[in-house]
Design an enzyme around this catalytic site. Sequence first.
Site, short mmCIF file in Angstrom:
data_model
loop_
_atom_site.label_atom_id
_atom_site.label_comp_id
_atom_site.label_asym_id
_atom_site.label_seq_id
_atom_site.Cartn_x
_atom_site.Cartn_y
_atom_site.Cartn_z
N LYS A 208 0.83 -1.20 0.00
CA LYS A 208 0.00 0.00 0.00
C LYS A 208 0.87 1.26 0.00
O LYS A 208 0.69 2.16 -0.79
CB LYS A 208 -0.94 -0.03 1.22
CG LYS A 208 -1.81 1.18 1.34
CD LYS A 208 -2.79 1.05 2.49
CE LYS A 208 -3.49 2.39 2.69
NZ LYS A 208 -4.47 2.36 3.77
N GLU A 214 10.42 -4.72 4.70
CA GLU A 214 10.47 -6.14 4.31
C GLU A 214 10.19 -6.29 2.82
O GLU A 214 10.91 -6.98 2.09
CB GLU A 214 9.43 -6.96 5.10
CG GLU A 214 9.72 -7.11 6.57
CD GLU A 214 9.08 -6.02 7.41
OE1 GLU A 214 8.89 -4.89 6.91
OE2 GLU A 214 8.79 -6.30 8.60
N GLY A 269 -4.93 -1.91 4.84
CA GLY A 269 -4.16 -3.06 4.35
C GLY A 269 -4.86 -4.38 4.61
O GLY A 269 -4.93 -5.26 3.75
N ARG A 270 -5.42 -4.53 5.82
CA ARG A 270 -6.06 -5.80 6.18
C ARG A 270 -7.46 -5.92 5.62
O ARG A 270 -8.15 -6.90 5.86
CB ARG A 270 -6.03 -5.97 7.70
CG ARG A 270 -6.64 -4.82 8.47
CD ARG A 270 -6.29 -4.90 9.95
NE ARG A 270 -6.76 -3.74 10.70
CZ ARG A 270 -6.08 -2.60 10.86
NH1 ARG A 270 -4.91 -2.45 10.27
NH2 ARG A 270 -6.57 -1.61 11.59
N GLU A 355 -5.16 -6.66 14.52
CA GLU A 355 -4.62 -5.35 14.16
C GLU A 355 -5.75 -4.30 14.22
O GLU A 355 -5.49 -3.12 14.43
CB GLU A 355 -3.98 -5.39 12.76
CG GLU A 355 -2.88 -4.36 12.59
CD GLU A 355 -2.12 -4.47 11.27
OE1 GLU A 355 -2.73 -4.29 10.21
OE2 GLU A 355 -0.89 -4.72 11.31
N HIS A 386 -5.88 -33.19 17.27
CA HIS A 386 -4.83 -34.09 17.75
C HIS A 386 -3.65 -33.30 18.31
O HIS A 386 -2.53 -33.79 18.37
CB HIS A 386 -4.40 -35.03 16.62
CG HIS A 386 -5.56 -35.87 16.17
ND1 HIS A 386 -5.88 -37.07 16.76
CD2 HIS A 386 -6.52 -35.63 15.24
CE1 HIS A 386 -6.97 -37.56 16.19
NE2 HIS A 386 -7.38 -36.70 15.27
N LYS A 506 9.27 -0.94 14.42
CA LYS A 506 9.91 -0.60 13.13
C LYS A 506 10.97 0.48 13.33
O LYS A 506 12.08 0.39 12.81
CB LYS A 506 8.87 -0.05 12.15
CG LYS A 506 7.86 -1.03 11.62
CD LYS A 506 6.97 -0.32 10.58
CE LYS A 506 5.73 -1.14 10.28
NZ LYS A 506 4.78 -0.46 9.40
O1 F6P Z 1 3.08 -2.87 9.75
C1 F6P Z 1 1.74 -3.17 9.61
C2 F6P Z 1 1.26 -2.87 8.23
O2 F6P Z 1 1.18 -1.51 8.05
C3 F6P Z 1 -0.09 -3.53 7.96
O3 F6P Z 1 -1.15 -2.80 8.44
C4 F6P Z 1 -0.05 -3.66 6.49
O4 F6P Z 1 -1.00 -4.57 6.01
C5 F6P Z 1 1.38 -4.10 6.27
O5 F6P Z 1 2.11 -3.40 7.24
C6 F6P Z 1 1.94 -3.88 4.91
O6 F6P Z 1 1.91 -2.54 4.53
P1 F6P Z 1 2.15 -2.13 3.03
O7 F6P Z 1 1.06 -2.74 2.21
O8 F6P Z 1 2.10 -0.63 3.03
O9 F6P Z 1 3.49 -2.65 2.59
#
Ligand code: F6P
Length: 550
Positions: A208, A214, A269-270, A355, A386, A506
Amino acid sequence: MTSPPLTQRPAWNALTAHGRAMKACHLRELFGEDPTRGLRFHVEAEGLYFDYSKNLITDETLGLLAQLARESEVEQRRDAMFAGQHLNESENRAVLHVALRMPSYASLVVDGVDVVAEVHRVLERMATFSDQIRSGAWRGHTNRPIRNVVNIGIGGSDLGPVMAYEALRHYAQRDLTFRFVSNVDATDFVEAVRDLDAQETLFIISSKTFGTLETLTNAASARRWLIDQLGDEAAVAKHFVAVSTNAAKVAAFGIDVANMFEFWDWVGGRYSMESAIGLSTMIAIGPALFFEMLAGFYAMDEHFVRTPITENLPMLLGLLAVWNRNFLGFPTVGVMPYDQYLHRLPAYLQQLTMESNGKHVTLSGDRVNYETGPIYWGEPGTNGQHSFYQLIHQGTTVVPVDFIGFVNSLNPLGDHHDILMSNVFAQAQALAFGKTEEELRHEGADERALKHRVMEGNRPSNVILANELSPRLLGLLVALYEHSVFVQGVIWDVDSFDQWGVELGKQLAAGIIPELTATDPVELAHDSSTNALISYYRSLKQNGRNDDDH
Ligand code: F6P
């Protein structure tokens, strides 16, 4: 919000007293008193059968929960969300994932823009692109068709795509391979691409913000991998597309914005799996089925908007969660899909629920004086039985469970499916009614094990049944949970659409990275524990890899 603080609402106080009384009841008695209970406490809508009779509730409970919803202005907040008001107050944003599934003939003007028209403009672009990939018309740098699709993203930019791909794998074009890379641990990327031919591989960089460390780290490694394999920087143009709200950052990364599929800051995002973030899903199942999934979401949206509280699936699911959390004091919820295709659903729901409602202040910033979002977790059945079900049945922590199952299997094979589903019914039954000492004795159980074999029961569960797992059903199910989270968040008066709690980690990691990568001695100014950990890491790293370790 114009209603009084939560703990001062009349329904809250009535529910508190009622909760105390209900703790003394047992589901065995409640079912014994009313032989029609199992039918009375169920709702059937949009092809979903929702049995909530095995909750520790009575008609009075339901009435009070509906009253709490009204006193909390849940319906007004719901309508405000659908109208595009800025419900995400801490970020001053509209919350409009519901616009992502509105049909093309609808219109919703927010901040001067018809967002539905925008949504369908992007959906059309996604459809064209998906068809090109699926048919082989889109050619890679060396003129080979794309055979592998690798989604790189994290959080909502990963969990939705991977959950939906796994859920709908039955409907996927099987000559395409899909991989999902999220973790910054290089193993994730390396293992995902090790058997892929770069000439036939498309990377979808989903972010987003296009600022997530990452994802950018993995995207940079993907780019290097591709260029190393194909020997030409120009290859990026045919092998990378982006999904983002941030065109400037996409361009800065080196992806042509012509190959970017956009979404908007009013999509959390979620809450984004049916936006362009679902590009991998659309490539897998094709545009027609993707639109069926959107129709499922939309059907649940309509149900949520139009149905009275006590027959409204998301309202009930949300209110029962509040009941279990706040008035019976249960800290977690287990989500157990009895369908292997839904094996990533619990992980997806963890982000959606935790979240969203893992918050400790109200919308106006006051510390809450009640519990908010419970811990969601789960595994597909029957595997969990199990492993951790022992605790669910006989442990000292009561875990309300959502069971999800289907009448028809997508892979009918012998009697597998009846065996699978018999376990859904049996587990819910065992949790609710347990087994008494008398019953065990009557069955001739060994006296020595008697106490160990007693099952107290009185453990609540919901059962959600549907005909079979389809794209439409997945849309219905996800929207059901989204709106249930919404209902809970409104009652708790929290901002379900921000996630400030993820920021500090972060920020601290950004300060620590240079301390780990520096070759010169560094002066550490953290707490003594962090200093010691970093020093240990640095000293071992400087000594190189220890052969004893492998
Ligand atoms: O760190 C949490 C978060 O902001 C989530 O809410 C989001 O889904 C995810 O990181 C990824 O964010 P982006 O789509 O901006 O890379």
